[in-house]
Design a protein around this motif. Sequence first.
Motif, PDB file in Angstrom:
ATOM      1  N   VAL A  27      -8.228  -7.682   6.105  1.00 45.47           N
ATOM      2  CA  VAL A  27      -8.596  -6.236   5.360  1.00 45.47           C
ATOM      3  C   VAL A  27      -8.008  -5.221   5.767  1.00 45.47           C
ATOM      4  O   VAL A  27      -8.334  -4.913   7.231  1.00 45.47           O
ATOM      5  N   ILE A  28      -7.296  -4.324   5.322  1.00 43.43           N
ATOM      6  CA  ILE A  28      -7.079  -2.855   5.974  1.00 43.43           C
ATOM      7  C   ILE A  28      -7.714  -1.856   4.768  1.00 43.43           C
ATOM      8  O   ILE A  28      -8.045  -2.193   3.745  1.00 43.43           O
ATOM      9  N   PRO A  62       0.805  -1.271   0.118  1.00 39.81           N
ATOM     10  CA  PRO A  62      -0.033   0.079   0.062  1.00 39.81           C
ATOM     11  C   PRO A  62       0.792   1.253  -0.076  1.00 39.81           C
ATOM     12  O   PRO A  62       1.759   1.226   0.804  1.00 39.81           O
ATOM     13  N   ASP A  63       0.646   2.389  -0.728  1.00 44.62           N
ATOM     14  CA  ASP A  63       1.287   3.505  -0.659  1.00 44.62           C
ATOM     15  C   ASP A  63       0.388   4.503  -0.089  1.00 44.62           C
ATOM     16  O   ASP A  63       0.470   5.807  -0.420  1.00 44.62           O
ATOM     17  N   PHE A  64      -0.592   4.269   0.932  1.00 46.12           N
ATOM     18  CA  PHE A  64      -1.361   4.984   1.467  1.00 46.12           C
ATOM     19  C   PHE A  64      -1.446   4.571   3.093  1.00 46.12           C
ATOM     20  O   PHE A  64      -1.277   3.655   3.433  1.00 46.12           O
ATOM     21  N   PRO A  65      -1.738   5.629   3.939  1.00 49.54           N
ATOM     22  CA  PRO A  65      -1.776   5.422   5.344  1.00 49.54           C
ATOM     23  C   PRO A  65      -2.984   4.456   5.368  1.00 49.54           C
ATOM     24  O   PRO A  65      -4.287   4.812   4.871  1.00 49.54           O
ATOM     25  N   TYR A  66      -3.043   3.663   6.323  1.00 46.80           N
ATOM     26  CA  TYR A  66      -4.100   2.658   6.667  1.00 46.80           C
ATOM     27  C   TYR A  66      -4.482   2.190   8.154  1.00 46.80           C
ATOM     28  O   TYR A  66      -3.446   2.656   8.752  1.00 46.80           O
ATOM     29  N   ARG A  67      -5.515   1.589   8.207  1.00 50.47           N
ATOM     30  CA  ARG A  67      -5.809   0.933   9.420  1.00 50.47           C
ATOM     31  C   ARG A  67      -6.493  -0.437   9.152  1.00 50.47           C
ATOM     32  O   ARG A  67      -7.137  -0.633   8.029  1.00 50.47           O
ATOM     33  N   ALA A  68      -6.694  -1.079  10.335  1.00 51.99           N
ATOM     34  CA  ALA A  68      -7.429  -2.288  10.309  1.00 51.99           C
ATOM     35  C   ALA A  68      -9.203  -1.927  10.662  1.00 51.99           C
ATOM     36  O   ALA A  68      -8.942  -1.401  11.831  1.00 51.99           O
ATOM     37  N   GLY A  84      -6.883  -2.714   1.151  1.00 50.12           N
ATOM     38  CA  GLY A  84      -5.916  -3.741   0.478  1.00 50.12           C
ATOM     39  C   GLY A  84      -6.067  -5.065   1.624  1.00 50.12           C
ATOM     40  O   GLY A  84      -6.951  -5.074   2.516  1.00 50.12           O
ATOM     41  N   VAL A  85      -5.004  -5.900   1.458  1.00 45.80           N
ATOM     42  CA  VAL A  85      -5.033  -7.083   2.286  1.00 45.80           C
ATOM     43  C   VAL A  85      -3.706  -7.398   3.114  1.00 45.80           C
ATOM     44  O   VAL A  85      -2.500  -7.165   2.544  1.00 45.80           O
TER      45      VAL A  85
END
Length: 458
Positions: free
Chosen positions: A220-221, A129-135, A230-231
Motif C-alpha cells: 500500500v502507498i 498514481p497522479d499524486f505524490p505518495y509514501r509507503a 494505491g498499490v
Amino acid sequence: MKTSIRLVTMAVMAMAVVFEAVAQIGAESEDQAVWRRMEAACYGNLACMRSRVREVSPPPWRRGWTDPDELFRVLQRTGRFRELGLKDEEGLVLVREVLARIPSKTARGPGAGGSEGQPLLQGMAFQEPDFPYRAPAEFEPVKAVLLRWPFDWKAMQWAWAQMVETFGKNGVRTAVWVNTPHQRDEAAQVLQDMNISTAHVRWVVEPTDTVWIRDYGPQVIRALDGPAWGVVDFHYYDGRRKDDNTPLVVAWGMQVPLVDRQKTNVVYTEGGNLNHDGLGCVVYSQRTYKKNPGIDPQEIDRRIRSAFQAVKSLVPRDPRLDGTGHVDMFMKIVGPNTVLVGRYGPDQVDADVLEACAALFAHETNGAGQPWRVVRIVQPDVYYTQFVIPVVRTYTNSLIVNNAVIVPVYGIAEDEEAVAVYRELFPDKTIVPLNAQEIIPSGGAWHCVTMEMATAEP
C-alpha cells in the motif's frame, strides 16, 4: 460437534503450552526435541537419516530453501555435516533428498519477468498514481488486514481464528481470501465454533496458491496529502501465478492506482523483505540483489525506491541460515526512528550478521534524517528439522494492529524476555503472544501470513 470441541481444545492447549514452557529454564520446543533425539540416534549414519526423513511429512507450505546446492554450500561452511557425523558428499545426498520432497509448487524459484511470470490479469489497464505518495509504516493506524485462510493447513486454523478475533477487538476489518464459496463456509464455521464474531470479516473468493500473503499481497502507498491511496505490484514466484495476481485483484477491485514493477523497471521481491519507516526510508536485505540476477544493485535500489517514492534505502546482510532472506525474520521498524534488531548468542552462526545489522542502523538515519534508536531482542538458537533444514525462530516477525501487537512465541524460555521487550516498547498496547511452534518450521510466523492496509476500505 466433535470437530467444534476439537478446535477449541486445540486453541486452549496451544496457548497453554506457551506459558507453561516459559517457566521452564532452558526449555525447548517439541519439534526441536524430536529432531535432537533423531540426530543422536542417527549420528554418522546416512541410511538412518534418510529413513527418518522418509517417515516424516515435510511441513506444509514450507518456503525458503529450494536449491540443494546452495543449501549444501551454506551447511558445509557452517559445519553442519560435521555436527551430524557425515562426510560432505553424504551431506549433499541428504540435502538433495530432503529438498526433493518439497511440493513442486513451493519449490519453483523466482523469475526476472517474461511471459511465464506475467499475472493472469495482464489484459487489464491500470493507471499510475497522479499524486505524490509514501509507503506507510506498520506502526501507523490500520484499517484492514488481509489473510489467506489456511483451508489446506487445518492444523493452523485455530491460530488464524485467534488473529481474526484480535483484529476485531482492535477495530480492524479483516479481508479473508478463500478459493471457493465452500471454503468460505467452512472457515466461517470454524470461527463460529470458536465463538469468534465475523461482523468485521469480508470474505474474498479469489484463488491463491499459498498462505504467505505478506510476500505476494499489495504494497500500500498513500498520498502525502489527502485520502488517496494505491498499490505497488512487484514480481513474485513464476510458479505461484495466483499469488502474484493478488495485488492486481485488490487494485482492480478497489479502483485505485497501481505502480507496476512487473512490466517496466521489473523487480522481484517479497513483502516480508520490505520494511518502511513511513518517512521515506525502505529496508530490504542483500538477498534482493541475488533474486534479481543480471541487474546492477544500484539499479535495483533505484527501482525499489522509485516504486515507493522513497528518499533512501538501507540494505543489511541477511542471515546465512535463513532460507527466505527476509528482513522481517531479524529486524522490524517499530517507530519513526526506532528499530528492533534480533541478537544471537556469540556462538550462533549468524551472530555477526545481526550485529552488523544493528551497527548499520546505529550509524545511519531514517527518512527524515534522524538517528535511529536501536533496540535489541533475543533471537532463539537455530535448530534443524529433517537434519538439514534450519529452523530460524524470530520475535521480530510480529504484527502491530492498532492497540495490539501479535508476537510469535515458541514455548521456550526466551519467550518471556521477548514479550517483556515488546511491553516496554509498547506500554499502551496489548501484547498478544501467539504460539508459532507449528508454523515456524515452514519458514515464517504471524507477520508472514498477514498484510496490513493503512488506507484500504474493505
